[in-house]
Each structure stands twice: as C-alpha cells, then as structure tokens.
Scaffold this active site. Structure first.
Site, PDB file in Angstrom:
ATOM      1  N   GLU A  32       0.882  -1.160   0.000  1.00  0.00           N
ATOM      2  CA  GLU A  32       0.000   0.000   0.000  1.00  0.00           C
ATOM      3  C   GLU A  32       0.921   1.211   0.000  1.00  0.00           C
ATOM      4  OE1 GLU A  32      -2.373   0.329   3.560  1.00  0.00           O
ATOM      5  OE2 GLU A  32      -3.439   2.106   2.818  1.00  0.00           O
TER       6      GLU A  32
ATOM      7  N   GLU B 221      -8.212  10.864   4.903  1.00  0.00           N
ATOM      8  CA  GLU B 221      -8.436  10.085   6.113  1.00  0.00           C
ATOM      9  C   GLU B 221      -8.604  11.037   7.292  1.00  0.00           C
ATOM     10  OE1 GLU B 221      -5.959   5.955   5.699  1.00  0.00           O
ATOM     11  OE2 GLU B 221      -4.742   7.729   6.079  1.00  0.00           O
TER      12      GLU B 221
END
Ligand SMILES: *[C@@H]1O[C@H](CO)[C@@H](O)[C@H](O)[C@H]1NC(C)=O
Ligand SMILES: *[C@@H]1O[C@H](CO)[C@@H](O)[C@H](O)[C@H]1NC(C)=O
Ligand SMILES: *[C@@H]1O[C@H](CO)[C@@H](O)[C@H](O)[C@H]1NC(C)=O
Length: 242
Positions: free
Chosen positions: A137, A222
C-alpha cells in the site's frame, strides 16, 4: 430535438450527486467515488461526499465530515478510484501523470486528517484494495494535519521527489507492507506530477519487485477528528505503459 437538448441540460444540471451511506459509491466516468467510512465505529460523527463534476478523464468532488472521539483512529477514506489506471506492472509504466487540485473550504481548529493517495500493488494483475492480493500500500500524503502519523516508522527522511521533500514511513498492516511518503514542505494543494517517480524510488530503495502490478490508484482523505469540507476541484490520473 429541443426535447433531447433539454434532457441533456437537465442531466448536466443534476450532475452533483451526494452519497451519505457508510459504503455508498457513485460511478464518475473513469472513476468511482466512494464514502468508505470503514473506521466510523471508532468514533462518533458523520460524513457525506458529493460528485461535483466529471469530464472525460477528470473528476471534481467534495467531502464534508465531522468526527469526534478515537483521536488516533482513522474514521474513513472517502476517495476517487480510477477504474482504468490499473493492471500494469511497475516495470512497464512509462509515466503515470496525475493532477490533484484541492483545498479545505472550511476546517475546524486542530483537525487531525491527511489528504493522500492510496496505491495498491500485488502479484496478481487484479486485486481489491486491502485484500489477500495486496502486497504493498503506497501512500503519498499531500497533507497531514494535527500530528497524525502513518503506519510503521520513518525509514528515510528528506527524500526529494516530484518537486517536494518527503519522509518515508514503512510498516506492516495485515498481509501487506505500507510505504507512506509524507510531505515535509507544506501542503501540496496543486499537485501535478508523474507518479512513476515514486514507483522508481521504491523499486530502487525499498526492495519492491518491478513485476508488482498496480491494482488500484485511489485519492482521498483520512479524517481522525474535527470537522471540514475538503473540495477537489480537479483530479485525474492515467498510466502510460509499454
Ligand atoms: C459537529 O458535530 C458536533 C456534535 O454533534 C456539533 O456540535 C457541531 O456543531 C458539528 N460541527 C459542524 C461543523 O457541523
Ligand atoms: C485475487 O486475484 C485473483 C487472480 O489471481 C482474482 O481472480 C481475484 O478476483 C482476486 N481477488 C481479490 C479479492 O482481489
Ligand atoms: C483537469 O486536469 C486535466 C489533466 O491535467 C486537464 O486536462 C483539465 O483541463 C483540468 N480541468 C480543469 C477544469 O482544470
């Protein structure tokens, strides 16, 4: 003729669509806009996301969030994911141009949130993000406010790439490794770069196999705590490959 023209006009006027369910998604041309409120139960609050515009290979969108509690927990990753820029091995990427123009139109004092790409690679050509097929990721933080930190620990500081300075963090999450480039020279609100610079860097310096496939490129935010409206006026990404 007049009738179909007015239908077209109506379609254009009604282009702004808002989603508010925790796992809602909307198709948006070569992208998909998703709420992805995966961490919502670690706090209290709400979020909605709006598709503002879409063109042939670009998209405009916004997200409005208000979260409290769980100060160290991510509540969501509202994002746009390309439905076409994927399925290419890192070694076959010639360039991966991206544009991301964004701003907070409002934000409360002391928000804790990042604005970041989330790029997933793996051994199979196809992989759902955060699945058994994920090997890496790769996050690229264009903003990180309120003292939040990525997964793992800082492994290299002061990297010059794509016209900015970054610290690279690395650590495991479930069955994949997270590599997070965290911007060190302010917020990059008008980001117009070749993502291949990051891919070449992690192959040369972090032992990432050049045979890894890009399975997904996402761009979003986020939030941990606070409230804000994040507006992306223009986003695009593409992969030119051999
Ligand atoms: C965020 O939620 C809190 C608690 O419900 C509320 O008091 C506050 O007014 C909200 N802020 C915004 C900007 O909506
Ligand atoms: C994982 O990869 C296989 C191909 O090797 C594919 O058939 C499957 O759909 C993928 N699953 C997920 C969850 O990404
Ligand atoms: C959005 O970015 C793309 C890719 O750089 C560009 O072609 C397009 O003109 C931009 N659109 C706007 C509205 O700025």
């Amino acid at each position: 003729m007049l009738f179909s023209l007015s239908l077209l006009l109506l379609a254009a006027l009604s282009a702004a669509q808002t989603i508010s369910g925790p796992l809602d998604c909307l198709p948006a041309g070569n992208y998909q806009l998703c709420q992805n409120l995966w961490g919502r139960t670690s706090g209290v609050g709400s979020q909605s996301s709006t598709l503002v515009s879409k063109a042939s290979n670009s998209v405009g969108w916004s997200t409005t969030w208000n979260w409290s509690n769980g100060p160290n927990a991510v509540k969501s990753y509202a994002n746009v994911e390309s439905t076409v820029a994927k399925g290419v091995q890192l070694q076959n990427v010639v360039s991966a141009p991206t544009t991301w123009t964004w701003s907070y139109s409002t934000r409360s004092d002391g928000i804790r949130a990042d604005v970041a790409y989330d790029i997933w690679t793996g051994v199979p050509q196809v992989g759902t993000p955060a699945s058994k097929n994920s090997s890496y990721e790769i996050m690229i933080w264009l903003s990180g406010l309120g003292g939040i930190q990525p997964v793992g620990s800082a492994v290299t500081r002061g990297i010059s790439l794509a016209g900015h300075t970054w610290d690279l963090w690395r650590g495991p999450n479930q069955n994949w490794q997270v590599l997070s480039f965290v911007i060190q020279d302010g917020e990059a609100t008008n980001f117009n770069v070749d993502l291949n610079e990051f891919f070449k860097y992690i192959i040369a310096n972090q032992g990432v196999a050049p045979t890894q496939y890009i399975q997904s490129i996402q761009a979003g935010t986020e939030p941990f705590t606070g409230s804000a409206v994040l507006v992306t006026s223009n986003y695009s990404v593409a992969i030119n490959h051999k």
